[in-house]
Scaffold this active site. Structure first.
Site, PDB file in Angstrom:
ATOM      1  N   LYS A 154      -3.129   8.228   3.006  1.00 21.71           N
ATOM      2  CA  LYS A 154      -4.445   7.913   3.962  1.00 21.71           C
ATOM      3  C   LYS A 154      -4.204   8.511   5.311  1.00 21.71           C
ATOM      4  O   LYS A 154      -5.094   9.035   6.161  1.00 21.71           O
ATOM      5  CB  LYS A 154      -4.902   6.598   3.830  1.00 21.71           C
ATOM      6  CG  LYS A 154      -5.500   6.226   2.623  1.00 21.71           C
ATOM      7  CD  LYS A 154      -6.705   6.839   1.842  1.00 21.71           C
ATOM      8  CE  LYS A 154      -7.355   6.243   0.989  1.00 21.71           C
ATOM      9  NZ  LYS A 154      -8.449   6.786   0.382  1.00 21.71           N
TER      10      LYS A 154
ATOM     11  N   TYR B 206       0.661  -1.252  -0.165  1.00 22.78           N
ATOM     12  CA  TYR B 206      -0.072  -0.063  -0.073  1.00 22.78           C
ATOM     13  C   TYR B 206       0.826   1.347   0.020  1.00 22.78           C
ATOM     14  O   TYR B 206       0.429   2.278  -0.382  1.00 22.78           O
ATOM     15  CB  TYR B 206      -0.929  -0.240   1.300  1.00 22.78           C
ATOM     16  CG  TYR B 206      -1.922   0.875   1.106  1.00 22.78           C
ATOM     17  CD1 TYR B 206      -3.038   0.665  -0.175  1.00 22.78           C
ATOM     18  CD2 TYR B 206      -2.358   1.828   1.895  1.00 22.78           C
ATOM     19  CE1 TYR B 206      -4.130   1.420  -0.020  1.00 22.78           C
ATOM     20  CE2 TYR B 206      -3.357   2.584   1.773  1.00 22.78           C
ATOM     21  CZ  TYR B 206      -4.508   2.486   0.661  1.00 22.78           C
ATOM     22  OH  TYR B 206      -5.572   3.444   0.527  1.00 22.78           O
TER      23      TYR B 206
END
Ligand code: 0WE
Length: 258
Positions: free
Chosen positions: A165, A158
């Site tokens: 995020k 990720y």
């Protein structure tokens, strides 16, 4: 009451019928909200046509381009919203992008420009859209964005999106603090992995989904409509005391130690 009749809701981030934003738009519509849909404009107008056909049954009263990397477009889109609606009650932010190369391999090899792109599209865009919608939320409002567990844990591959995020969740807190006095609430939903256009492009996403199906307390993944239901709750008066929060809609996966 969970009734959004008379509420004007802008939904960003619908790409196709698998988009989480599409699940959200359907549930907001079901709750009675008046929808304004924005889409990522391209030169050929292919996306515009596809998204327009998809959302037609929800009777949106606004359908406007919103490429967050184009300041002129944002300006003119929000001018149109002001003109046509006057006020906005709900803003749904479902936008993220990182270069595919930056979603595998060594995080330390992320380029400056790749880092910038991910943070610009996935994080700054929330701040930008909140700033644009703030003067239009004259009767208070609710802003909801989508996050992922990679914001708070190092998830495989990720990488730069996890940093984006994390910044997004921090931005939720700073926006909630700024906009609270105007009775604008700002929250994030941290959704479990779902097969969408974005996630399907990621190697190993199916293995991650199978892992969640084995480990999550509910022994399954979540659906776009479940994220839509939680979003509808956060936008309703039932959530009038909730702001600055990250709500996990992940079949319970986040609590587990493996
Ligand atoms: O936030 C996301 C999607 C993020 C994303 C995905 C892509 C794929 C195709 C952003 N940009 C791009 N750019 C592309 O070119 N998710 C939570 C879904 C997701 O993405 C992952 C995941 C999961 C889960 C990427 C790597 C590892 C796991």
């Amino acid at each position: 009451m969970l009734n959004l009749t008379g509420k004007n809701a802008i939904v960003t981030g619908i790409a196709n019928n698998r988009s989480i934003a599409w699940g959200i738009a359907q549930q907001l519509h079901k709750a009675g909200a008046n929808l304004g849909i924005t889409y990522l404009s391209d030169e050929k107008g292919k996306m515009e046509k596809k998204v327009a056909e998809l959302v037609e049954p929800l009777n949106p009263t606004l359908f406007l381009p919103c490429n967050v990397q184009n300041d002129e477009e944002i300006k003119s889109t929000f001018e149109t919203v002001a003109e046509k609606w006057g006020k906005v009650d709900i803003l749904i932010h479902c936008l993220a992008f990182a270069n595919k190369d930056d979603l595998s391999g060594d995080f330390s090899q992320t380029s400056r420009s790749g880092f910038q792109t991910a943070l610009e599209v996935s994080t700054y865009s929330l701040v930008q859209l909140a700033g644009a919608v703030k003067p239009l939320m004259t009767e208070g409002g609710s802003i909801v964005t989508l996050s992922y567990l990679g914001a708070v844990r190092a998830m495989p591959n990720y990488n730069v999106m996890g940093v984006a995020k994390a910044g997004l969740e921090a931005s939720v807190r700073y926006l909630a603090s700024e906009l609270g006095p105007q009775n604008i609430r700002v929250n994030a939903i941290s959704a479990g992995p779902i097969r969408t256009l974005a996630s399907s492009a990621v190697g190993g996403i199916l293995d991650m989904i199978h892992h969640v199906e084995k480990v999550a307390p509910l022994r399954r993944t979540v659906t776009q409509l479940e994220v839509g239901n939680a979003t509808t709750f956060l936008c309703s008066d039932l959530a009038s005391g909730i702001t600055g929060h990250v709500l996990y809609v992940d079949a319970g996966y986040e609590i587990m130690g493996m």
